[in-house]
Structure formats: structure tokens, C-alpha cells
Design a protein around this motif. Structure first.
Motif, PDB file in Angstrom:
ATOM      1  N   ASN A  64       0.876  -1.393   0.112  1.00 29.80           N
ATOM      2  CA  ASN A  64      -0.043  -0.100  -0.012  1.00 29.80           C
ATOM      3  C   ASN A  64       0.629   1.153  -0.295  1.00 29.80           C
ATOM      4  O   ASN A  64       0.276   2.249   0.304  1.00 29.80           O
ATOM      5  CB  ASN A  64      -0.849  -0.069   1.055  1.00 29.80           C
ATOM      6  CG  ASN A  64      -2.221  -1.003   1.060  1.00 29.80           C
ATOM      7  OD1 ASN A  64      -2.708  -1.066   0.098  1.00 29.80           O
ATOM      8  ND2 ASN A  64      -2.053  -1.998   2.117  1.00 29.80           N
ATOM      9  N   PRO A 189      -4.589  -4.134  -4.945  1.00 28.64           N
ATOM     10  CA  PRO A 189      -5.484  -5.193  -5.010  1.00 28.64           C
ATOM     11  C   PRO A 189      -5.587  -5.892  -3.671  1.00 28.64           C
ATOM     12  O   PRO A 189      -4.755  -5.855  -2.660  1.00 28.64           O
ATOM     13  CB  PRO A 189      -5.015  -6.098  -5.902  1.00 28.64           C
ATOM     14  CG  PRO A 189      -3.935  -5.302  -6.764  1.00 28.64           C
ATOM     15  CD  PRO A 189      -3.357  -4.381  -5.779  1.00 28.64           C
ATOM     16  N   ASP A 190      -6.972  -6.709  -3.566  1.00 27.89           N
ATOM     17  CA  ASP A 190      -6.902  -7.475  -2.406  1.00 27.89           C
ATOM     18  C   ASP A 190      -6.007  -8.557  -1.973  1.00 27.89           C
ATOM     19  O   ASP A 190      -5.482  -9.147  -3.027  1.00 27.89           O
ATOM     20  CB  ASP A 190      -8.513  -8.177  -2.426  1.00 27.89           C
ATOM     21  CG  ASP A 190      -8.907  -8.989  -1.179  1.00 27.89           C
ATOM     22  OD1 ASP A 190      -9.131  -8.094  -0.069  1.00 27.89           O
ATOM     23  OD2 ASP A 190      -8.831 -10.115  -1.392  1.00 27.89           O
ATOM     24  N   ARG A 192      -5.779 -11.228  -0.147  1.00 29.78           N
ATOM     25  CA  ARG A 192      -6.085 -12.421  -0.266  1.00 29.78           C
ATOM     26  C   ARG A 192      -6.264 -13.056  -1.628  1.00 29.78           C
ATOM     27  O   ARG A 192      -6.015 -14.041  -1.961  1.00 29.78           O
ATOM     28  CB  ARG A 192      -7.631 -12.603   0.545  1.00 29.78           C
ATOM     29  CG  ARG A 192      -7.715 -12.750   2.059  1.00 29.78           C
ATOM     30  CD  ARG A 192      -8.892 -12.637   2.583  1.00 29.78           C
ATOM     31  NE  ARG A 192      -9.624 -11.300   2.174  1.00 29.78           N
ATOM     32  CZ  ARG A 192     -10.944 -11.130   2.656  1.00 29.78           C
ATOM     33  NH1 ARG A 192     -11.574 -12.094   3.674  1.00 29.78           N
ATOM     34  NH2 ARG A 192     -11.507 -10.128   2.449  1.00 29.78           N
ATOM     35  N   ARG A 193      -6.943 -12.096  -2.498  1.00 30.03           N
ATOM     36  CA  ARG A 193      -6.766 -12.475  -3.816  1.00 30.03           C
ATOM     37  C   ARG A 193      -5.612 -12.840  -4.544  1.00 30.03           C
ATOM     38  O   ARG A 193      -5.141 -13.829  -5.335  1.00 30.03           O
ATOM     39  CB  ARG A 193      -7.443 -11.498  -4.853  1.00 30.03           C
ATOM     40  CG  ARG A 193      -7.920 -12.159  -6.016  1.00 30.03           C
ATOM     41  CD  ARG A 193      -9.115 -11.148  -6.713  1.00 30.03           C
ATOM     42  NE  ARG A 193      -8.761  -9.715  -6.606  1.00 30.03           N
ATOM     43  CZ  ARG A 193      -9.571  -8.756  -6.179  1.00 30.03           C
ATOM     44  NH1 ARG A 193     -10.374  -9.285  -5.593  1.00 30.03           N
ATOM     45  NH2 ARG A 193      -9.504  -7.446  -6.252  1.00 30.03           N
TER      46      ARG A 193
END
Length: 386
Positions: A64, A189-190, A192-193
């Protein structure tokens, strides 16, 4: 190629030199800090462990952050670790600085691999990665022998200071040379993905192939000196010569593969892989012939880094669904091999196989990789068509 890539490669050169330089400094460090040679080997293990653990951990923490800030932060942490290592009189503190330096190295490389791929148009990523990983190859050509020479002349601490100073122009370049913040996206992006990408058999297969080839490379590279001065019959002066030959081959291999891997990855692996496997066995068989030994060391450097860098580029392709974590997956695959290879080669060395043992182990490791490549050939075929 963007100028920023070359500045990133300069930092990778400094970090690669740090990773490999202890081969020439261990006796001096042991004598200065009052520890035995076996214990001093923990410095190498600490760095390898820090690289494997640090790559996904640091990439996850930095996902991030703006890319420029991440790269600068990791560079400064790496610099600080080497200053602390240069001034300490405590072996445990020195081990700790190696872990910190490795974590910073892993984080920087994970972010830099992703940044390098984003700095160039599609279809030129292999060449961009070749420039970046060329810093590692140059470390074996100039950095490691230069560090050993500096350590001999001025003491091992001078090498640590030199690496800290080398980080300064790289850090200035990251700030001034147009490294992007977060290209093409406003939010990460997420997670977990991105982590779910590790369930994909295609990605795991290429990571395994890269780890095996890298294990073969560093397994034999770590124990090249005993082969040169033992079976090879050379004096100690020839050890840096052999290291330079391996490094020169490495730089040539990563440069040529970088021009081919975007469109012809399958060809590079299909041709280079069997040659690399046979080359390690040939070195084990002909190490008592000085000319053959020196020629094969150079050729094997080229094949090792050519095939290895192509596989690392494939990891980034297969991890396209994890844009902020892909570099860490590639870095982890690289360094699992860098940690496991010397361990397996060391067992062969101590099991009565003599100084040729690591070369036999490297040949077997590449052979296993080739068998797996046949099993997963659809992945490599896809590389030629993307």
C-alpha cells in the motif's frame, strides 16, 4: 530502456555483492570477532533465511506504499544494516545485521521486480528483468572479487563501509530518476486474492523449476574454490579468476536470455536446460583438466543465469494476477534455491564425494527440473506464445 532501470540495477549490484561477499571474508571475520569458522558460516545462513522470509513479508507490508517510497526505505535500511555491521564488535549483532540486510534486500528486490516490469511496455519485460538481474551477475564479476581484495587490503569492515556508500547514488537515483509512485492503479488489490494465486499449479510449477535451477547454481558456486584449488590443482590466486569467469558468463547469459525470453522462453529452457545439466556433469568429470575447468566455469555461468532468469521472468508472467506480490514470489523462489542448494552441496562435500560432489548434485538438480519441465511443458509452451 528507462534510465531508472539501471539505477535499480546498481542497487541490486550492491545487494548481490553483499549476499555473496562473505565467501572471501569469513576467515578475517572469524579471527577478528573470536569465533570459529563453522560458526561464522551462520552469517550466510542468516542472510538466506532473511531473504526467503523477507520477500513475501516485506512485499505484503509495502503493497500500500508508493513504489518510490518502498524502494528508498529498503535501500536506507540496507545501508544502515551495513553501517551497524561495520562498527560492531559483537558476533551476534553482526548476525542480526545480516538478517536485517537480507530482509531489506528481499523487500527491495520484490518491489523492484514488479516496478521493472511496469516501467516497460508489454513484450519487453524479459529484457527489463535482464537489466535488473544483470546487477546480480555483475556482483559475481566485480563485486565479490573486489570486496575480497578490499577486505584483504583494509580489513573486512572496509567492505561493509563500501557497500553502504554504494547505496547512496542508488538512493538518489530512486528519488530523482522518475521511479513511479504506483503505476496504473490507485489502490492495492485485495491481498487474499493475490495470495490465492499461490494455489495455481502453473505458478507453483514455474517457481519450483526456478528454485531447482537456482539451487544447482549456488550449490556449486558456493564450493567452487575447493574444486579449483583441490581437484583443479590451481593455486589460491586462481580462485578469484574462476569467480570472475563464472560472473562474466553469468552476465552474458542473463543479457542474451533477456533478449529472447519474452518471445522464445520455451526455446531458451528447452535448449539451455539440457546443456546446463550436461555441463555440471562434464565439470565433475573433467575438473582435473585445468583448461576444461576454466572454460566450463564460464559456460556454466552463462547457462545458469540464462535459464534461471528466464524462469524467474515466467514466475512474474504467471503471477500477473498478483501485481504487488509477484516480485516477492519470484524472489522467494530464487532464494529458496540459494538456501537449499549450498546445503545439499555441502552434504555431498562432507559425505566422501570430494570437491566434485557439489557439481554432481547440481547436475542432478537440473535433471530433476528438466523432468518436471516435461511434466509441466504446457506452461513453457505458453511462454513462447504470449
Amino acid at each position: 530502456m528507462p534510465f531508472a532501470l539501471y539505477l535499480l540495477a546498481l542497487a541490486v549490484f550492491a545487494m548481490g555483492t553483499s549476499e555473496f561477499m562473505l565467501a572471501g571474508l569469513v576467515p578475517d571475520i572469524a579471527a577478528d570477532l573470536g569465533v570459529d569458522l563453522g560458526a561464522t558460516g551462520l552469517l550466510t545462513s542468516a542472510f538466506a533465511i532473511g531473504m526467503v522470509v523477507g520477500a513475501p513479508l516485506m512485499a505484503g507490508l509495502a503493497r500500500n506504499w508508493p513504489i518510490r517510497s518502498s524502494l528508498l526505505g529498503f535501500l536506507l535500511l540496507f545501508l544502515a544494516a551495513h553501517i551497524a555491521g561495520a562498527v560492531t564488535g559483537s558476533f551476534p549483532v553482526l548476525v542480526a545485521t545480516r538478517v536485517v540486510a537480507a530482509v531489506a534486500n528481499a523487500g527491495f528486490l520484490a518491489v523492484a521486480l514488479t516496478a521493472a516490469a511496469a516501467l516497460v511496455p508489454a513484450g519487453r519485460q524479459g529484457r527489463a528483468l535482464a537489466i535488473l538481474l544483470g546487477g546480480t551477475a555483475l556482483a559475481t564479476v566485480a563485486g565479490v572479487p573486489g570486496g575480497a581484495l578490499l577486505g584483504t587490503m583494509l580489513g573486512w569492515r572496509a567492505t561493509f563501509w563500501a557497500l553502504a556508500l554504494l547505496c547512496l547514488p542508488a538512493a538518489a537515483g530512486v528519488v530523482l530518476a522518475g521511479i513511479p509512485g504506483r503505476p496504473g492503479q490507485t489502490a492495492a488489490p485485495d491481498l487474499r486474492r493475490e495470495l490465492a494465486q499461490l494455489r495455481r499449479p502453473r505458478l507453483l510449477a514455474v517457481m519450483l523449476l526456478g528454485a531447482l535451477v537456482n539451487a544447482a547454481t549456488f550449490g556449486s558456486f558456493t564450493f567452487l574454490a575447493p574444486l579449483v584449488t583441490g581437484t583443479g590443482g590451481f593455486g589460491a590466486f586462481w580462485v578469484p579468476v574462476a569467480l570472475v569467469l563464472f560472473g562474466a558468463g553469468s552476465f552474458a547469459g542473463v543479457t542474451v536470455a533477456g533478449r529472447l525470453s519474452d518471445e522464445y522462453a520455451a526455446v531458451v529452457i528447452a535448449v539451455g536446460g539440457p546443456l546446463l545439466c550436461g555441463g555440471w556433469f562434464a565439470l565433475a568429470l573433467t575438473a582435473d583438466r585445468p583448461v576444461a575447468l576454466l572454460v566450463l566455469v564460464c559456460v556454466l555461468g552463462a547457462l545458469s543465469f540464462g535459464v534461471g532468469s528466464t524462469l524467474i521472468a515466467r514466475v512474474l508472467h504467471e503471477a500477473a494476477g498478483a501485481p504487488t506480490m509477484a516480485g516477492s514470489y519470484a524472489t522467494a523462489a530464487l532464494n529458496v534455491g540459494a538456501a537449499a542448494g549450498p546445503a545439499m552441496a555441502g552434504l555431498a562435500l562432507g559425505a566422501g564425494w570430494g570437491d566434485r560432489g557439489p557439481m554432481w548434485v547440481s547436475g542432478v538438480l537440473v535433471g530433476v527440473a528438466l523432468l518436471l519441465a516435461l511434466r509441466f511443458r504446457a506452461i513453457l509452451t505458453a511462454a513462447a506464445t504470449r
